[in-house]
Motif scaffolding. Structure first.
Motif, PDB file in Angstrom:
ATOM      1  N   ARG A  25      -2.594  -6.888   1.804  1.00 44.44           N
ATOM      2  CA  ARG A  25      -2.421  -5.456   1.530  1.00 44.44           C
ATOM      3  C   ARG A  25      -1.628  -4.760   2.640  1.00 44.44           C
ATOM      4  O   ARG A  25      -2.172  -3.948   3.378  1.00 44.44           O
ATOM      5  CB  ARG A  25      -3.792  -4.771   1.420  1.00 44.44           C
ATOM      6  N   PRO A  26      -0.350  -5.067   2.776  1.00 44.39           N
ATOM      7  CA  PRO A  26       0.406  -4.431   3.858  1.00 44.39           C
ATOM      8  C   PRO A  26       0.854  -3.017   3.493  1.00 44.39           C
ATOM      9  O   PRO A  26       1.317  -2.768   2.383  1.00 44.39           O
ATOM     10  CB  PRO A  26       1.631  -5.339   4.001  1.00 44.39           C
ATOM     11  N   GLY A  27       0.683  -2.097   4.434  1.00 48.15           N
ATOM     12  CA  GLY A  27       1.252  -0.764   4.297  1.00 48.15           C
ATOM     13  C   GLY A  27       2.341  -0.584   5.348  1.00 48.15           C
ATOM     14  O   GLY A  27       3.546  -0.601   5.081  1.00 48.15           O
ATOM     15  N   HIS A  28       1.899  -0.466   6.594  1.00 52.92           N
ATOM     16  CA  HIS A  28       2.807  -0.209   7.716  1.00 52.92           C
ATOM     17  C   HIS A  28       4.052  -1.104   7.699  1.00 52.92           C
ATOM     18  O   HIS A  28       5.164  -0.620   7.911  1.00 52.92           O
ATOM     19  CB  HIS A  28       2.022  -0.451   9.010  1.00 52.92           C
ATOM     20  N   TYR A  40       3.040   6.682   2.828  1.00 54.75           N
ATOM     21  CA  TYR A  40       3.172   7.018   4.248  1.00 54.75           C
ATOM     22  C   TYR A  40       4.328   8.018   4.427  1.00 54.75           C
ATOM     23  O   TYR A  40       5.097   7.956   5.371  1.00 54.75           O
ATOM     24  CB  TYR A  40       3.396   5.774   5.103  1.00 54.75           C
ATOM     25  N   HIS A  88     -12.234  -5.113   4.993  1.00 59.44           N
ATOM     26  CA  HIS A  88     -11.189  -4.507   5.819  1.00 59.44           C
ATOM     27  C   HIS A  88     -11.605  -4.666   7.281  1.00 59.44           C
ATOM     28  O   HIS A  88     -12.771  -4.489   7.616  1.00 59.44           O
ATOM     29  CB  HIS A  88     -11.051  -3.029   5.436  1.00 59.44           C
ATOM     30  N   SER A 107      -4.524  -6.360   6.081  1.00 62.96           N
ATOM     31  CA  SER A 107      -3.474  -5.346   6.067  1.00 62.96           C
ATOM     32  C   SER A 107      -2.313  -5.883   6.920  1.00 62.96           C
ATOM     33  O   SER A 107      -2.191  -7.097   7.114  1.00 62.96           O
ATOM     34  CB  SER A 107      -4.030  -4.028   6.604  1.00 62.96           C
ATOM     35  N   THR A 108      -1.483  -5.029   7.454  1.00 69.09           N
ATOM     36  CA  THR A 108      -0.270  -5.497   8.139  1.00 69.09           C
ATOM     37  C   THR A 108      -0.544  -6.453   9.301  1.00 69.09           C
ATOM     38  O   THR A 108       0.080  -7.516   9.396  1.00 69.09           O
ATOM     39  CB  THR A 108       0.547  -4.297   8.658  1.00 69.09           C
ATOM     40  N   TYR A 168       0.982   5.795  12.433  1.00 73.60           N
ATOM     41  CA  TYR A 168       0.582   6.139  11.061  1.00 73.60           C
ATOM     42  C   TYR A 168       0.460   7.655  10.916  1.00 73.60           C
ATOM     43  O   TYR A 168       0.844   8.239   9.905  1.00 73.60           O
ATOM     44  CB  TYR A 168      -0.793   5.536  10.739  1.00 73.60           C
ATOM     45  N   VAL A 173       0.857  -1.186   0.000  1.00 71.68           N
ATOM     46  CA  VAL A 173       0.000   0.000   0.000  1.00 71.68           C
ATOM     47  C   VAL A 173       0.899   1.243   0.000  1.00 71.68           C
ATOM     48  O   VAL A 173       1.716   1.423   0.904  1.00 71.68           O
ATOM     49  CB  VAL A 173      -0.928  -0.013   1.234  1.00 71.68           C
ATOM     50  N   ARG A 206     -17.736   1.338   7.420  1.00 73.49           N
ATOM     51  CA  ARG A 206     -17.194   2.456   6.652  1.00 73.49           C
ATOM     52  C   ARG A 206     -17.500   2.152   5.192  1.00 73.49           C
ATOM     53  O   ARG A 206     -18.666   1.961   4.860  1.00 73.49           O
ATOM     54  CB  ARG A 206     -15.696   2.587   6.970  1.00 73.49           C
ATOM     55  N   MET A 249     -13.177  -8.079  -1.447  1.00 71.70           N
ATOM     56  CA  MET A 249     -12.336  -7.681  -0.311  1.00 71.70           C
ATOM     57  C   MET A 249     -13.160  -7.146   0.851  1.00 71.70           C
ATOM     58  O   MET A 249     -14.320  -6.777   0.702  1.00 71.70           O
ATOM     59  CB  MET A 249     -11.320  -6.619  -0.751  1.00 71.70           C
ATOM     60  N   LYS A 276     -15.812  -4.237  -2.561  1.00 72.25           N
ATOM     61  CA  LYS A 276     -15.572  -4.238  -1.126  1.00 72.25           C
ATOM     62  C   LYS A 276     -16.861  -4.533  -0.368  1.00 72.25           C
ATOM     63  O   LYS A 276     -17.909  -3.952  -0.635  1.00 72.25           O
ATOM     64  CB  LYS A 276     -15.027  -2.880  -0.685  1.00 72.25           C
ATOM     65  N   MET A 318      -8.325   2.228  -3.656  1.00 76.14           N
ATOM     66  CA  MET A 318      -9.132   1.619  -2.597  1.00 76.14           C
ATOM     67  C   MET A 318     -10.279   2.475  -2.075  1.00 76.14           C
ATOM     68  O   MET A 318     -11.224   1.962  -1.505  1.00 76.14           O
ATOM     69  CB  MET A 318      -8.222   1.226  -1.416  1.00 76.14           C
TER      70      MET A 318
HETATM   71  C1  LIG Z   1      -4.356   1.588   4.524  1.00 76.57           C
HETATM   72  C2  LIG Z   1      -4.992   0.307   4.180  1.00 76.57           C
HETATM   73  C3  LIG Z   1      -4.252  -0.887   4.246  1.00 76.57           C
HETATM   74  C4  LIG Z   1      -2.839  -0.945   4.816  1.00 76.57           C
HETATM   75  O1  LIG Z   1      -2.916  -0.917   6.217  1.00 76.57           O
HETATM   76  P1  LIG Z   1      -1.600  -1.124   7.124  1.00 76.57           P
HETATM   77  O2  LIG Z   1      -2.133  -1.235   8.488  1.00 76.57           O
HETATM   78  O3  LIG Z   1      -0.767   0.088   6.927  1.00 76.57           O
HETATM   79  O4  LIG Z   1      -0.929  -2.350   6.649  1.00 76.57           O
HETATM   80  C5  LIG Z   1      -4.855  -2.042   3.798  1.00 76.57           C
HETATM   81  N1  LIG Z   1      -6.125  -2.042   3.356  1.00 76.57           N
HETATM   82  C6  LIG Z   1      -6.885  -0.922   3.306  1.00 76.57           C
HETATM   83  C7  LIG Z   1      -8.283  -0.992   2.807  1.00 76.57           C
HETATM   84  C8  LIG Z   1      -6.347   0.282   3.725  1.00 76.57           C
HETATM   85  O5  LIG Z   1      -7.086   1.388   3.697  1.00 76.57           O
END
Ligand SMILES: *Cc1c(COP(=O)(O)O)cnc(C)c1O
Length: 378
Positions: A224-227, A45, A167, A207-208, A363, A39, A139, A165, A132, A87
Motif C-alpha cells: 500500500r504505497p502512498g508517499h 496527497y 499497519h 506502506s512505502t 506528508y 494510496v 490505533r 492487514m 485490520k 481504510m
Molecule cells: C496512508 C497509509 C498508507 C500509505 O503510507 P505511505 O507512507 O504514504 O506509503 C498505507 N497504509 C495505511 C493504512 C495508511 O493509512
C-alpha cells in the motif's frame, strides 16, 4: 533562468507522467507476485485524487486505497472502476454509501464485522471486506487472538474476508524492534486463522517504507504505497538495507511575485518586525502565505527559488503573503513565478527539506497545500 509565469497567485504543477513512473518503479521492485495498491487518500496527497487515479487505472492499477467513504464515492463519480479499499471509515452514517458504490471496507473491530454482516444480509448483497489487526500500532484494528477473530469471521456468513492487514507504527526506525514484533504477531494471527480454515486472498502490511527498504517478509501479497507514488521515500534511522526504488517528486509548487521594492537599512519586515534589514535591500512579496499552506514555522527560516537561485524568506510568513530577499535578483519582476517546492534550473527544494526546517513531516507539507492553490497538470 526563471520558472514560467502563470495567471495565478499560487499553483502546483503536477506531472502525471512522473506519478506513472513512480507506480511503475514500485511495481518493478515488488515483482509480479505482489499487487500494488496506490494510496490516493487526502486528495492523493494533494496531487488530485481523480487525475492521479485515472492515470494509475490506465497504467494497470487494480486497487486504490482511500481513507474514507466520501473520497471513494468521489472516485466512483469520476468513473474510476478499480477496486477501492476504504481504510479508515465505517462510521455508521457512511455504510450504506460504501456498499452502494462498491467500495471495500476495512473492518477494524469485531462489532463492526457483525454490523457489516447484518447490513449485507439486509441488502441481500455479498460484501468482500478486509480486516485490520492491531499488532501494536494502538490505533485502528482488532486486538484479539486468532481463535476469537476466526470464530467471528466464520459466523459472518453474508460477507467474505478478502484481506487481512495491519499497519506498522515505526517502519522507518531500524533501531527499534517494533516492526519485527508487529510482523511476527501478524504472522501468528494469520496462521492461527489458517488453522481454522480462514484464508484471505490478500495479506498486507506494507506502506512505502517497508517496500522501499526491502522488508520483503512484510510484503505479503499486496503493498500500500502512498508517499512513493508521489516521489518520496523518508529517511530512516539506524542501519537499513539500501533503497530498492528510485522515485522522483511529481509536484512543483509556485507563486507569483506580487510586488518588488527597496527597503533602507534598518527597515523591519512583516508582523512582529521579526526581520530587520541589515543593509539596503530589495525584497519581493509573494502572493502566497500560510493560508496557502506555507508553514508559518518557515517564518525567517525558509527559502524559495527565485530567478533560479535559493533566497531566504524574510520575517513572518503571513496569511496571504510571504516576503523574500531579492537583493541579488535584479531581473525579478512583478508577475514572475518563484518556486516554493520543486526544481528551478539547478536549484531544488523538496518537501522533506521544508519539513525539516518547519519541524514537521513531508506528508504534512504536501497535504497542507491548501485548496485555493490552483492545480495544473503538465
Ligand atoms: C496512508 C497509509 C498508507 C500509505 O503510507 P505511505 O507512507 O504514504 O506509503 C498505507 N497504509 C495505511 C493504512 C495508511 O493509512
Amino acid at each position: 533562468m526563471a520558472a514560467a509565469r502563470r495567471p495565478y497567485r499560487s499553483w502546483v504543477e503536477i506531472s502525471l507522467g512522473q506519478i506513472a513512473a513512480n507506480f511503475q518503479a514500485v511495481k518493478q521492485a515488488v515483482g509480479p507476485g505482489v499487487e500494488v495498491m496506490p494510496v490516493v487518500k487526502a486528495d492523493a496527497y494533494r496531487h488530485g485524487a481523480v487525475e492521479v487515479s485515472r492515470t494509475l487505472e490506465a497504467k494497470g492499477a487494480r486497487w486504490l486505497a482511500v481513507s474514507n467513504t466520501e473520497e471513494g464515492v468521489a472516485l466512483r463519480g469520476a468513473g474510476i472502476r478499480t477496486r477501492i479499499l476504504v481504510m479508515a471509515d465505517f462510521l455508521p452514517f457512511t455504510r450504506e454509501a460504501m456498499l452502494e458504490h462498491q467500495l471495500t471496507p476495512v473492518i477494524h473491530s469485531l462489532e463492526d464485522l457483525q454490523a457489516l454482516n447484518n447490513l449485507a444480509r439486509r441488502r441481500e448483497q455479498r460484501v468482500p471486506y478486509h480486516l485490520k489487526i492491531d499488532t501494536g500500532m494502538g490505533r485502528l484494528g482488532v486486538r484479539a487472538q486468532a481463535p476469537e477473530i476466526g470464530a467471528a469471521i466464520l459466523e459472518a456468513k453474508n460477507i467474505d474476508i478478502e484481506g487481512l492487514m495491519t499497519h506498522f507504527a515505526s517502519a522507518g526506525n531500524y533501531v527499534s524492534t517494533q516492526t519485527d514484533e508487529q510482523a511476527k504477531l501478524f504472522e501468528e494471527i494469520a496462521s492461527g486463522m489458517a488453522n481454522l480454515g480462514v484464508h484471505p486472498r490478500y495479506l498486507h502490511l506494507s506502506s512505502t517504507i517497508p517496500v522501499a527498504y526491502a522488508r520483503k517478509g512484510a510484503w505479503g501479497g499486496l503493498v500500500r504505497p502512498g508517499h512513493a507514488i508521489y516521489g518520496y521515500v523518508s529517511q530512516v534511522s539506524g542501519v537499513a538495507p539500501e533503497q530498492l526504488i528510485k522515485v522522483k517528486p511529481a509536484l512543483t509548487w509556485r507563486a507569483s511575485v506580487l510586488a518588488v521594492k527597496n527597503l533602507p537599512a534598518g527597515a523591519l519586515v512583516g508582523y512582529g518586525g521579526m526581520f530587520r534589514a541589515p543593509r539596503p535591500m530589495r525584497v519581493a512579496i509573494l502572493a502566497a502565505g500560510y493560508a496557502d499552506g506555507i508553514p508559518h514555522r518557515l517564518s525567517n527560516r525558509g527559502s524559495v527559488i527565485a530567478s533560479g537561485q535559493i533566497v531566504p524568506m524574510l520575517g513572518a510568513v503571513s496569511m496571504d503573503l510571504t516576503t523574500v530577499d531579492a537583493t541579488d535578483l535584479p531581473a525579478l519582476a512583478v508577475g514572475d513565478a518563484v518556486t516554493l517546492l520543486g526544481d528551478e534550473g539547478e536549484a531544488r527544494i523538496d518537501a522533506q527539506q521544508i519539513a525539516k526546517i518547519a519541524g514537521t513531516i513531508s506528508y504534512s507539507v504536501l497535504t497542507g497545500i491548501s485548496a485555493r492553490v490552483k492545480r495544473v497538470y503538465v
